[in-house]
Design an enzyme around this catalytic site. Structure first.
Site, mmCIF file in Angstrom:
data_model
loop_
_atom_site.group_PDB
_atom_site.id
_atom_site.type_symbol
_atom_site.label_atom_id
_atom_site.label_comp_id
_atom_site.label_asym_id
_atom_site.label_seq_id
_atom_site.Cartn_x
_atom_site.Cartn_y
_atom_site.Cartn_z
ATOM 1 N N VAL A 1 -60.558 -35.557 37.057
ATOM 2 C CA VAL A 1 -62.009 -35.663 36.869
ATOM 3 C C VAL A 1 -62.367 -35.080 35.499
ATOM 4 O O VAL A 1 -61.546 -34.371 34.907
ATOM 5 C CB VAL A 1 -62.766 -34.925 38.004
ATOM 6 C CG1 VAL A 1 -62.437 -35.530 39.356
ATOM 7 C CG2 VAL A 1 -62.460 -33.426 38.010
ATOM 8 N N ALA B 1 -63.395 -32.795 32.433
ATOM 9 C CA ALA B 1 -63.241 -31.345 32.263
ATOM 10 C C ALA B 1 -64.591 -30.647 32.433
ATOM 11 O O ALA B 1 -65.642 -31.251 32.253
ATOM 12 C CB ALA B 1 -62.686 -31.063 30.872
ATOM 13 N N SER C 1 -50.598 -36.433 28.093
ATOM 14 C CA SER C 1 -50.951 -37.187 26.893
ATOM 15 C C SER C 1 -50.298 -38.563 26.880
ATOM 16 O O SER C 1 -49.180 -38.726 27.361
ATOM 17 C CB SER C 1 -50.516 -36.445 25.629
ATOM 18 O OG SER C 1 -50.804 -37.252 24.503
ATOM 19 N N GLY C 2 -51.023 -39.500 26.308
ATOM 20 C CA GLY C 2 -50.457 -40.840 26.149
ATOM 21 C C GLY C 2 -51.489 -41.929 26.364
ATOM 22 O O GLY C 2 -51.152 -43.114 26.291
ATOM 23 N N LYS D 1 -51.631 -28.707 25.495
ATOM 24 C CA LYS D 1 -52.274 -30.022 25.337
ATOM 25 C C LYS D 1 -53.425 -29.943 24.326
ATOM 26 O O LYS D 1 -53.628 -30.855 23.514
ATOM 27 C CB LYS D 1 -52.785 -30.529 26.696
ATOM 28 C CG LYS D 1 -53.582 -31.833 26.614
ATOM 29 C CD LYS D 1 -52.707 -32.986 26.155
ATOM 30 C CE LYS D 1 -53.366 -34.215 25.614
ATOM 31 N NZ LYS D 1 -54.602 -34.714 26.000
ATOM 32 N N HIS E 1 -51.977 -29.934 20.937
ATOM 33 C CA HIS E 1 -51.471 -31.298 20.705
ATOM 34 C C HIS E 1 -52.612 -32.157 20.167
ATOM 35 O O HIS E 1 -52.456 -32.899 19.194
ATOM 36 C CB HIS E 1 -50.929 -31.897 22.007
ATOM 37 C CG HIS E 1 -50.793 -33.405 22.001
ATOM 38 N ND1 HIS E 1 -51.879 -34.251 22.114
ATOM 39 C CD2 HIS E 1 -49.711 -34.218 21.876
ATOM 40 C CE1 HIS E 1 -51.471 -35.507 22.054
ATOM 41 N NE2 HIS E 1 -50.155 -35.519 21.912
ATOM 42 N N ASN E 2 -53.772 -32.062 20.800
ATOM 43 C CA ASN E 2 -54.907 -32.874 20.368
ATOM 44 C C ASN E 2 -55.402 -32.459 18.983
ATOM 45 O O ASN E 2 -55.847 -33.301 18.206
ATOM 46 C CB ASN E 2 -56.047 -32.775 21.382
ATOM 47 C CG ASN E 2 -55.808 -33.682 22.585
ATOM 48 O OD1 ASN E 2 -54.666 -33.996 22.895
ATOM 49 N ND2 ASN E 2 -56.867 -34.091 23.250
ATOM 50 N N GLU F 1 -53.245 -34.141 16.726
ATOM 51 C CA GLU F 1 -53.654 -35.559 16.804
ATOM 52 C C GLU F 1 -54.853 -35.829 15.875
ATOM 53 O O GLU F 1 -54.850 -36.796 15.098
ATOM 54 C CB GLU F 1 -54.011 -35.858 18.264
ATOM 55 C CG GLU F 1 -54.660 -37.198 18.555
ATOM 56 C CD GLU F 1 -55.074 -37.291 20.047
ATOM 57 O OE1 GLU F 1 -54.218 -37.086 20.920
ATOM 58 O OE2 GLU F 1 -56.245 -37.570 20.322
ATOM 59 N N ARG G 1 -64.473 -4.718 -1.309
ATOM 60 C CA ARG G 1 -64.711 -4.105 0.010
ATOM 61 C C ARG G 1 -64.723 -2.580 -0.104
ATOM 62 O O ARG G 1 -65.505 -1.896 0.549
ATOM 63 C CB ARG G 1 -63.623 -4.547 1.002
ATOM 64 C CG ARG G 1 -63.728 -6.021 1.384
ATOM 65 C CD ARG G 1 -62.632 -6.430 2.375
ATOM 66 N NE ARG G 1 -62.827 -5.868 3.693
ATOM 67 C CZ ARG G 1 -61.984 -5.053 4.306
ATOM 68 N NH1 ARG G 1 -60.860 -4.684 3.689
ATOM 69 N NH2 ARG G 1 -62.244 -4.593 5.501
HETATM 70 C C1 6PG Z 1 -54.005 -38.015 24.672
HETATM 71 C C2 6PG Z 1 -55.360 -38.051 24.035
HETATM 72 C C3 6PG Z 1 -56.425 -38.036 25.087
HETATM 73 C C4 6PG Z 1 -57.789 -38.430 24.564
HETATM 74 C C5 6PG Z 1 -58.346 -37.476 23.585
HETATM 75 C C6 6PG Z 1 -59.410 -38.055 22.728
HETATM 76 O O1 6PG Z 1 -53.259 -37.126 24.316
HETATM 77 O O2 6PG Z 1 -53.720 -38.872 25.499
HETATM 78 O O3 6PG Z 1 -55.511 -36.946 23.203
HETATM 79 O O4 6PG Z 1 -56.387 -36.783 25.677
HETATM 80 O O5 6PG Z 1 -57.761 -39.705 24.048
HETATM 81 O O6 6PG Z 1 -58.887 -36.428 24.324
HETATM 82 O O7 6PG Z 1 -60.071 -36.985 22.203
HETATM 83 P P1 6PG Z 1 -61.380 -37.133 21.378
HETATM 84 O O8 6PG Z 1 -62.326 -37.990 22.188
HETATM 85 O O9 6PG Z 1 -61.881 -35.737 21.238
HETATM 86 O O10 6PG Z 1 -61.002 -37.787 20.098
#
Ligand code: 6PG
Length: 455
Positions: free
Chosen positions: A72, A74, A126-127, A180, A183-184, A187, A433
């Site tokens: 669901v 977050a 992820s994917g 994760k 990871h994003n 990304e 400082r």
């Molecule tokens: C993944 C993606 C997935 C999602 C992102 C998009 O690893 O499969 O990252 O989690 O597509 O959350 O994130 P934004 O909407 O913030 O770009």
């Protein structure tokens, strides 16, 4: 029926994960707030899928210990759903959250549920839609004692690389969601590097098809990646004889994970300037008033050899991954997550959005030096930096001089310029400082902290 697992939330990701499990012979129960999504899955004709429109019978349909996977949105919806199903569960049952939840929320849920005798697993997945269906990269965290139970399902449905599942036990509490989240962040950075590369190539006079071909030619060796792959296709895609990209609004949004990574890095005192630049670039794309007031009528023209952009991309990408993994390394110590960075690199090699051959290189670095502070320090990347640094600087300066916004390339050049600099001017900061606040300063010639009466 006694299903192996129950999934709550059959949106794009939930449905695809359910089908992936069904394709691997697991018995799956499904529940969704609106029954139409459950019906869609029933209509696909899987004989091991059981759809429900009430939670009690859904939970009843699971074998013990019951495994419920939440897919669901977050935030609040996760807490609300946990509250609803908690009275229906017994001690020893397991709730997994496979969404992009904030890791601190997962930590809180994990602790609260443990008091109820329920195991909580924070599971980074992820994917995207395709990955969820055909094999995602999976980052599960929680009580290690029950990992064999959840790992059996998760490792079976995960992507495989060289015969190995792209799913490993990550660690305690919410560490799976932490991994994760970062990871994003990586990304976001890689996407922004590619977007800026396309912009520069356009300014250099290349059309979409040509840029697609150029990017296809970059997409080999250690930087071969899923994100380059899809960009090659995106640039070629046509609608009514016109390139679709040219009809897409120049505005990008986000769902939070890049922002959380940026904030989290500040919290940890770790520099992830490329991830932050990528996030800020998305914000700037939404600055409608500023853009309407100042925007030029056309893209400036530049003269630049595409090879230099290729080299700059290669180095920018390395720095983006380096910053993300430096954040992991820090969290590993600071939060006692004890992350296995070799394992993380291993499970990112396939299935996830940032999958790339570079992850294999990273895996080898962490295999030799599990606690290396920053992968840029690895011998393996020495020539990668030396050979491409001039190109990165050139790309950044050409872009700035011609008014083309390339924030992530500039941050990449700055990060390395700072690392390579003879001086950063920090002595002046120390003196200032001490001057106004008697904060003391450290000296080159003697140890200790000193205050000076400046006036
Ligand atoms: C993944 C993606 C997935 C999602 C992102 C998009 O690893 O499969 O990252 O989690 O597509 O959350 O994130 P934004 O909407 O913030 O770009």
């Amino acid at each position: 029926m006694h299903s192996d697992i129950g999934i709550i939330g059959l949106g794009v990701m939930g449905k695809s994960l359910a089908m992936n499990m069904l394709n691997h012979e697991f018995k799956v129960s499904g529940y969704n707030r609106s029954f139409s999504s459950v019906q869609e899955l029933i209509d696909k004709g899987y004989d091991q899928f059981y759809g429900f429109n009430d939670l009690v019978s859904f939970i009843d349909s699971l074998k013990s210990p019951k495994i419920v996977m939440l897919m669901v949105p977050a935030g609040e919806p996760v807490d609300q759903m946990i509250k609803k199903i908690l009275p229906m569960l017994s001690k020893g049952d397991i709730i997994m959250d496979g969404g992009n939840s904030f890791f601190r929320d997962s930590e809180r849920r994990s602790v609260a549920l443990s008091h109820e005798g329920i195991y909580f697993y924070a599971v980074g997945v992820s994917g995207g839609e395709k990955g969820a269906l055909l094999g995602p990269s999976i980052m599960p965290s929680g009580d290690k004692a029950i990992y064999p139970i959840v790992g059996k399902i998760l490792e079976t449905i995960a992507a495989k690389k060289d015969g190995e599942a792209c799913c490993r036990y990550i660690g305690k509490l919410g560490s799976g969601h932490y991994v994760k989240m970062v990871h994003n962040g990586i990304e976001y950075a890689d996407m922004q590097l590619i977007a800026e590369s396309v912009l520069l190539l356009k300014a250099a006079g290349y059309d979409n098809d040509h840029i697609s071909d150029l990017i296809a030619s970059w997409n080999q060796g250690p930087i071969k990646s899923y994100l380059l792959d899809i960009t090659v296709n995106i640039l070629k895609e046509k609608e009514d004889d016109h390139h679709l990209v040219d009809k897409i609004l120049d505005v990008s949004s986000h769902k939070g994970t890049g922002k959380w990574t940026s904030l989290q890095a500040l919290e940890q005192d770790v520099n992830v300037s490329l991830i932050q630049a990528a996030f800020m670039a998305r914000l700037m794309s939404n600055q409608a008033s500023l853009r309407a007031a100042f925007s030029n009528d056309s893209l400036p023209k530049i003269t630049i050899d595409p090879k230099l952009i290729h080299q700059a991309y290669k180095l920018g990408k390395l720095i983006a991954y380096a910053q993300g993994f430096a954040l992991y390394q820090d969290a590993s110590d600071q939060y006692g997550y004890d992350l296995d960075l070799e394992a993380i690199a291993t499970i990112f090699r396939a299935g996830c959005i940032i999958q790339s051959e570079l992850l294999e290189e990273l895996r080898l670095v962490f295999k030799d030096e599990p606690h290396i502070e920053n992968i840029l320090l690895a011998d393996r990347f020495k020539s990668w930096i030396i050979d491409n640094l001039d190109a990165l600087r050139t790309v950044g300066s050409v872009a700035v001089n011609s008014g083309i916004p390339t924030p992530i390339y500039l941050e990449a050049a700055t990060y390395l310029n700072q690392s390579h600099a003879f001086s950063l001017g920090a002595n002046i900061i120390q003196a200032q400082r001490d001057y106004f606040g008697a904060h003391t300063f450290k000296r080159i010639d003697v140890e200790g902290s000193y205050h000076h009466e400046w006036e």
